[in-house]
Design a protein around this motif. Structure first.
Motif, PDB file in Angstrom:
ATOM      1  N   GLU A  39      -6.637  -0.419  -7.377  1.00 42.08           N
ATOM      2  CA  GLU A  39      -5.856   0.809  -7.432  1.00 42.08           C
ATOM      3  C   GLU A  39      -4.606   0.633  -8.297  1.00 42.08           C
ATOM      4  O   GLU A  39      -4.230   1.528  -9.070  1.00 42.08           O
ATOM      5  N   LEU A  40      -3.972  -0.537  -8.170  1.00 39.94           N
ATOM      6  CA  LEU A  40      -2.778  -0.799  -8.969  1.00 39.94           C
ATOM      7  C   LEU A  40      -3.130  -0.882 -10.446  1.00 39.94           C
ATOM      8  O   LEU A  40      -2.402  -0.360 -11.302  1.00 39.94           O
ATOM      9  N   VAL A  90       2.095   1.732  -3.505  1.00 41.27           N
ATOM     10  CA  VAL A  90       1.031   2.158  -4.415  1.00 41.27           C
ATOM     11  C   VAL A  90       0.696   3.622  -4.203  1.00 41.27           C
ATOM     12  O   VAL A  90       0.521   4.401  -5.158  1.00 41.27           O
ATOM     13  N   LEU A 149      -6.496  -2.893  -3.369  1.00 43.85           N
ATOM     14  CA  LEU A 149      -5.151  -2.559  -3.840  1.00 43.85           C
ATOM     15  C   LEU A 149      -4.938  -3.029  -5.276  1.00 43.85           C
ATOM     16  O   LEU A 149      -4.255  -2.354  -6.055  1.00 43.85           O
ATOM     17  N   GLN A 163      -3.580   2.612 -11.667  1.00 42.05           N
ATOM     18  CA  GLN A 163      -2.303   3.289 -11.869  1.00 42.05           C
ATOM     19  C   GLN A 163      -1.616   2.809 -13.144  1.00 42.05           C
ATOM     20  O   GLN A 163      -1.056   3.606 -13.904  1.00 42.05           O
ATOM     21  N   GLU A 173       4.197  -5.235  -7.552  1.00 44.05           N
ATOM     22  CA  GLU A 173       3.129  -5.438  -6.577  1.00 44.05           C
ATOM     23  C   GLU A 173       2.004  -6.320  -7.112  1.00 44.05           C
ATOM     24  O   GLU A 173       1.347  -7.020  -6.353  1.00 44.05           O
ATOM     25  N   ASP A 233       3.050   5.902  -5.775  1.00 42.86           N
ATOM     26  CA  ASP A 233       3.169   5.663  -7.219  1.00 42.86           C
ATOM     27  C   ASP A 233       4.429   4.886  -7.552  1.00 42.86           C
ATOM     28  O   ASP A 233       4.966   4.992  -8.655  1.00 42.86           O
ATOM     29  N   GLU A 251       0.828  -1.207   0.000  1.00 41.52           N
ATOM     30  CA  GLU A 251       0.000   0.000   0.000  1.00 41.52           C
ATOM     31  C   GLU A 251       0.863   1.257   0.000  1.00 41.52           C
ATOM     32  O   GLU A 251       0.548   2.244  -0.689  1.00 41.52           O
ATOM     33  N   VAL A 283       5.151   1.866  -8.509  1.00 41.71           N
ATOM     34  CA  VAL A 283       4.661   0.607  -9.065  1.00 41.71           C
ATOM     35  C   VAL A 283       5.848  -0.274  -9.436  1.00 41.71           C
ATOM     36  O   VAL A 283       6.654   0.083 -10.290  1.00 41.71           O
TER      37      VAL A 283
END
Length: 346
Positions: A268-269, A189, A265, A272, A197, A192, A186, A194
């Motif tokens: 959200e990933l 993430v 998550l 992104q 993950e 940012d 988290e 990345v």
């Protein structure tokens, strides 16, 4: 309560088919392991008896049908090969199947998280606990070691609670470990950052779903026992069921939070990654638009035809290059004026 009903008659022969071990507990809960070949008492006296069986032994079906381990129908249902977690009550006997942890080799123990794919079969009364398994599992071995090390179990319900408690404790440790991993993911993430993950989140979510499926079966078993106050079950059984149901409810909430966090998550990933891909495609589109006019200019001056512009000038190539650059600048200014220039969003 009728002791003759609660203590199912057992073999008095020197050996019991499929028997892995037998332990005699006195009234204080201290255990004594019966030696190989020692006759199994018909009644355990002041304490209770624990028999652990290998259910692969085909000779056990005859003993089950004869009522050697409790009511025949109850014992047959409890020791059946069906892995579905369940519980049944008959004549103050409790029989059922619950999840346990598979006993793996040391190389498999390096994998994070328990493999709760094993099954513990049991029949329990006030003065006896008969357990069985078809594949090596951790719960009975851990309880055997604890009892031989001096831990006291005053009743079969306390021993069963210890057996199931191992699954609950190991699952709780896994939830805590996976929760720490999610905290780290988290943070990346939200920053940012990345990295890999997505590859870490997938196994966490799958494990959370798998373990919660086993916990739901355990919850239903002990909630069922907790609600059977009219079946004549001893108070230790009811209190044990209430405690285990409470622990499983709390653990189930933690598992649900873990699964939900991993899902959020992942979403959200994915968002992104989609934004990053859109930014890259946007930049690529801008570059394509900028290089299109110079490409047209170079293509025009690359034709082998008469009457090409600047062909008679000494500095014709320089003028062609200036024209190509000017066309790219003009397109860039036009793009900026239209408000579709390079995005500054991270």
């Amino acid at each position: 309560m009728d002791q003759a009903i609660l203590a199912a008659p057992l073999l008095c022969e020197p050996s019991l088919p499929g028997l892995l071990w037998a332990m005699q507990f006195d009234r204080t809960g201290r255990a004594r392991v019966l030696a190989p070949g020692e006759p199994v008492p018909e009644r355990p006296g002041d304490g209770f008896l624990w028999l652990h069986l290998n259910l692969v032994d085909a000779r056990l079906s005859t003993l089950i049908a004869e009522g050697r381990f409790g009511p025949p129908d109850l014992a047959a249902a409890a020791f059946a090969a069906d892995p579905h977690q369940r519980v049944a009550i008959e004549d103050a006997h409790v029989g059922g199947v619950v999840a346990d942890l598979v006993r793996a080799g040391m190389e498999d123990r390096q994998r994070p998280g328990p493999d709760a794919a094993g099954r513990l079969h049991f029949v329990m009364a006030e003065t006896i606990l008969v357990t069985g398994r078809r594949h090596p599992i951790q719960g009975p071995d851990a309880a055997h070691d604890a009892a031989t090390a001096g831990r006291r179990f005053p009743a079969p319900a306390a021993l069963l609670e210890h057996l199931v408690g191992g699954v609950v404790a190991e699952t709780a440790r896994t939830v805590a470990h996976r929760g720490d991993e999610l905290d780290e993911i988290e943070d990346h993430v939200l920053d940012d950052g990345v990295r890999d993950e997505s590859r870490r989140l997938g196994p966490i979510r799958r494990e959370a779903v798998r373990l919660r499926r086993h916990l739901l079966g355990l919850r239903s078993v002990f909630h069922r026992l907790e609600q059977e106050e009219d079946e004549g079950l001893p108070e230790p059984v009811l209190s044990t069921a209430a405690r285990m149901a409470q622990r499983l409810d709390a653990l189930d909430r933690d598992m649900l939070v873990l699964a939900e966090r991993s899902r959020l998550l992942q979403d959200e990933l994915a968002a992104q990654l989609a934004r990053a891909s859109n930014r890259q495609l946007h930049t690529l589109s801008i570059l394509t638009a900028l290089f299109l006019p110079p490409t047209l200019v170079t293509g025009l001056f690359g034709m082998n035809t008469k009457g090409l512009p600047f062909s008679e000038f000494e500095d014709g190539s320089t003028l062609a290059m200036v024209l190509a650059v000017a066309s790219a600048v003009a397109v860039f200014l036009l793009i900026r004026r239209m408000g579709i220039g390079p995005s500054r969003e991270r």
